[in-house]
Design an enzyme around this catalytic site. Structure first.
Site, mmCIF file in Angstrom:
data_model
loop_
_atom_site.group_PDB
_atom_site.id
_atom_site.type_symbol
_atom_site.label_atom_id
_atom_site.label_comp_id
_atom_site.label_asym_id
_atom_site.label_seq_id
_atom_site.Cartn_x
_atom_site.Cartn_y
_atom_site.Cartn_z
ATOM 1 C CB CYS A 1 50.024 37.655 51.022
ATOM 2 S SG CYS A 1 48.274 37.848 50.715
ATOM 3 C CB CYS B 1 47.342 41.744 44.762
ATOM 4 S SG CYS B 1 47.265 40.126 44.608
#
Ligand code: DGL
Length: 259
Positions: free
Chosen positions: A73, A183
């Protein structure tokens, strides 16, 4: 040599894009994947909140005896990885937006980056951009609303297309030739993005680089599994497990867990 599992976590199901790269490069390795979907998106949370969630996920994975933790992440990496590395005695692999290759290869001198607010406002992101993209026009765009749509199973919805059109328009106007996906949820958008963007735009996703880095760090710490034992792969989500199941191979174990 170690047949202990690789621990992987994300704010939700996006980090499965990283798992897929790791599994294809290191098919012998066991993995435990945590999708913290209950707390997604991380991108609008404060640094302190993100840190607390990362600690919770890390400690769960360490209890499962993971030999390395992949923070799959960008938002968690840019806000928490230095703390995690200082605090826990296992190697951590992180993911950051790949501004460097975009800046090195741009011909139009303009690159786009789509990421969460948490990533774009982090010190680490600014440091990397200043270091590698001086003199280059970097069009930053917060992908507000994209992660919740993916987490609720609306990856290919009309609403997604509308949002993406809105976010990409200024980038296309600025003549970008690279779009950095900042992302881990966004690689699932590549088929839609490819249709929307001019052909000359290269989409940069750092999943494979993260898998290679995981391999290198396991190797240098003598932690690769060199036996030919069958790996055990488990996915846990504290959100909607059915949405997770739509994007992973059904040969893997997956279950709801309120971690
Ligand atoms: N996959 C996360 C990332 O790479 C999503 C962030 C979020 O939950 O907002 O940044």
């Amino acid at each position: 040599m170690s047949n202990r599992p690789i621990g992987i976590f994300d704010s939700g199901i996006g980090g499965t894009s990283i798992f897929k790269e790791i599994h294809s490069l290191l098919p012998n390795e066991s993995c435990i994947y945590l999708a913290d979907s209950k707390n997604a998106p991380y991108g609008n949370k404060t640094k302190k909140e993100i840190l607390q969630l990362c600690i919770k996920n890390t400690e769960y994975l360490l209890k499962q005896d993971c030999k390395i933790i992949v923070v799959a992440c960008n938002t968690a990496t840019t806000n928490a990885i230095s703390y995690l590395r200082k605090t826990y005695d296992v190697p951590f692999i992180g993911i950051e937006p790949a501004i460097k290759p975009a800046a090195l290869n741009t011909k139009t001198n303009a690159v786009g980056i789509l990421a969460t607010k948490g990533t774009l406002s982090s010190q680490l992101f600014h440091k990397t951009t200043d270091l590698y993209a001086g003199g280059i026009k970097v069009i930053e765009q917060v992908g507000e609303g994209i992660v919740p749509l993916i987490e609720s199973g609306q990856l290919n919805s009309k609403r997604m297309v509308t949002l993406l059109n809105y976010y990409l328009e200024p980038m296309v106007k600025a003549d970008i030739d690279h779009l950095v996906l900042g992302c881990t949820h966004y690689p699932y958008l590549i088929p839609i993005l490819t249709k929307m963007l001019p052909k000359k735009v290269t989409i940069i996703d750092s999943g494979l680089a993260v898998a290679r880095q995981t391999q290198a760090i396991l190797q240098s710490n003598d932690l690769l599994n060199t036996t030919d034992s069958q790996p055990s792969i488990s996915f846990y989500s504290n959100g909607d497990i059915e949405v997770l199941r739509t994007i992973i191979d059904n040969k893997f174990n997956s279950s709801f867990l309120d971690f």
